[in-house]
Design a protein around this motif. Structure first.
Motif, short mmCIF file in Angstrom:
data_model
loop_
_atom_site.label_atom_id
_atom_site.label_comp_id
_atom_site.label_asym_id
_atom_site.label_seq_id
_atom_site.Cartn_x
_atom_site.Cartn_y
_atom_site.Cartn_z
N VAL A 388 37.88 41.74 34.05
CA VAL A 388 38.28 41.81 35.70
C VAL A 388 37.65 42.57 36.97
O VAL A 388 37.29 42.36 37.37
N ALA A 389 36.17 42.78 36.46
CA ALA A 389 35.21 43.72 37.22
C ALA A 389 34.22 42.41 38.33
O ALA A 389 34.47 42.53 39.80
N ARG A 390 34.17 41.40 36.84
CA ARG A 390 33.46 40.37 38.16
C ARG A 390 33.60 39.92 38.84
O ARG A 390 33.82 39.64 39.67
N HIS A 391 35.80 39.59 38.54
CA HIS A 391 36.65 38.91 40.04
C HIS A 391 36.60 39.50 40.70
O HIS A 391 36.70 39.45 41.65
N ILE A 392 36.56 40.92 40.24
CA ILE A 392 36.89 42.26 41.65
C ILE A 392 35.91 41.99 42.04
O ILE A 392 34.81 41.93 43.45
N LEU A 393 34.50 42.39 41.60
CA LEU A 393 32.82 41.32 43.05
C LEU A 393 33.19 40.51 43.56
O LEU A 393 32.38 40.95 44.78
N ARG A 394 33.44 39.17 42.98
CA ARG A 394 32.96 38.49 43.66
C ARG A 394 34.27 38.22 44.79
O ARG A 394 33.81 37.40 46.04
N ALA A 395 35.35 38.28 44.47
CA ALA A 395 35.95 38.84 45.25
C ALA A 395 36.30 39.42 46.63
O ALA A 395 36.24 39.03 48.07
N HIS A 396 35.60 41.03 46.28
CA HIS A 396 34.94 42.10 46.88
C HIS A 396 33.63 41.02 47.82
O HIS A 396 33.70 40.98 49.56
#
Length: 409
Positions: A388-396
């Motif tokens: 989830v964190a990887r996805h959030i950072l990429r999206a951010h």
């Protein structure tokens, strides 16, 4: 999301709640102090009553003999059944059978469904799911050592599995094994049906978990496959699609688990409140509930359970509307949030019960022993958090965080 529960569903929940309170919770002292296999006659009688009440197999399609509830509806039922360790078994919606039924329903051919699916839904047999391996990371289903090699019209399976839940007494296993080693990692493994009386299927032991070995359904088996030969017609779905099928199985399965965990947390919370109101702590009649720290635990637990419940129902709703792939981050959220909520609430309830909580005179010690694994199986918490964190950072970084996580505004 519409939080309104239909009148029909309200009646179903009331019936299930009453059955759990009157028929199942009174059996817990026997369940906690005897082997599961010894309780089978009385549990079978309870299962007969559930059939008569037309509450059998709530999450399975009507054409198979179930109630046909959708994922949100079954989530609500699963929470109620989770209040007792024997709830899901008595209503025939227990893991791993529930997931195996989904696989057989979607991928089983006519012969497989007649031999395995129908009797499984009817509750005449049980099954197990054989994926986790001793020397491989359970959170990565692309890493498997067990192989299924073609030999004429057969597969010959060799490998070692463990945490094959409920293998003791099961009629068959669904085994995940490498059939296509030269393919990409996500297309190497297949799922194959193996009858447990097949030569080469060896139940080595029921693994002791926190000191309890268990029997029959309430056990976790270690399996050794030694030149275990089965027909290639026992393949489920296309060859090499084991990972895809596993992911389809695990999405809804995590809803089942999480709502069951919420039921456990709610039961533990109720026991904690009862103990706080009745346990006298001084000669003037003041109880544990008068203590500020106990009040804080109760308030925090109530809020955390409600938050976990709403998160899980939202994830179930999104799976129903958009599919498990679209809800993959919501599924990861609930996996670690609900597991940790469960742990905290059970621990607080046990603490409030003091020495009594450490005994099997209540169900709390059982919950504490057996549900610690909630943070490990179906992907360890840390794996879900990293994903989830990887996805959030990429999206951010791309400026699309709101859209990526379906945030308002």
């Amino acid at each position: 999301m519409d939080f309104q529960i239909s009148e029909k569903m309200q009646v179903i929940l009331e019936m299930v709640n009453e059955f759990v309170d009157k028929e199942l919770i009174p059996l817990e002292p026997e369940f906690l102090n005897r082997e599961f296999v010894d309780l089978l006659p009385v549990l079978e009688e309870k299962r007969r009553l559930v059939r008569q009440m037309e509450l059998w197999a709530p999450n399975h399609p009507r054409e198979l003999g179930g109630m046909g509830l959708d994922l949100v509806e079954h989530g609500l039922v699963s929470e109620v059944l989770g209040r007792t360790p024997i709830g899901h078994y008595v209503f025939n919606c227990q893991a791993p059978d529930a997931g195996n039924i989904e696989i057989l329903h979607k991928y089983g051919n006519e012969s497989q469904q007649a031999r395995y699916l129908k009797p499984l839904v009817d509750g005449r047999i049980r099954s197990c799911f054989s994926m986790t391996e001793v020397d491989m990371p359970g959170s990565n289903p692309t890493m498997l050592e067990t192989t299924a090699v073609k030999d004429g019209d057969d597969y010959v399976i060799n490998g070692q599995k463990w945490y094959t839940t409920s293998a003791d007494g099961a009629a068959f296993a669904i085994v995940m094994a490498v059939t296509n080693p030269e393919a990409s990692p996500y297309l190497q493994a297949s799922m194959i049906i193996v009858p447990t009386d097949n030569p080469g299927f060896n139940l080595v032991r029921n693994i002791p978990v926190m000191g309890h070995r268990g029997t029959d359904y309430a056990s976790h088996g270690e399996i050794l496959y030694q030149n275990c030969r089965v027909p290639r017609t026992n393949l489920l779905g296309p060859e090499g699609h084991g990972f895809v099928i596993a992911q389809e199985r695990l999405g809804p399965g995590r809803i089942h688990h999480c709502m069951r965990w919420i039921g456990i947390a709610q039961r533990s919370f109720d026991l904690m409140c009862r103990r706080a109101n009745t346990r006298k702590m001084s000669s003037d009649g003041r109880t544990l509930g008068s203590k500020q720290i106990v009040k804080a635990w109760i308030a925090e637990s109530a809020a955390e359970i409600q938050a976990a419940r709403l998160m899980t129902l939202h994830a179930a709703w999104k799976i129903e509307k958009e599919g498990a792939k679209a809800a993959r981050h919501e599924i990861s959220f609930i996996k670690f949030v609900v597991a940790n909520t469960l742990q905290r609430v059970v621990d607080r309830a046990l603490q409030v019960h003091g020495g009594l909580g450490m005994t099997d005179d209540t169900v709390l010690a059982y919950f504490f022993r057996h549900e610690r694994a909630a943070r490990i199986y179906d992907g360890a918490d840390e794996v879900h958090k990293m994903s989830v964190a990887r996805h959030i950072l990429r999206a951010h970084a791309g400026g699309g965080l709101k859209a990526a996580l379906n945030l308002p505004g």
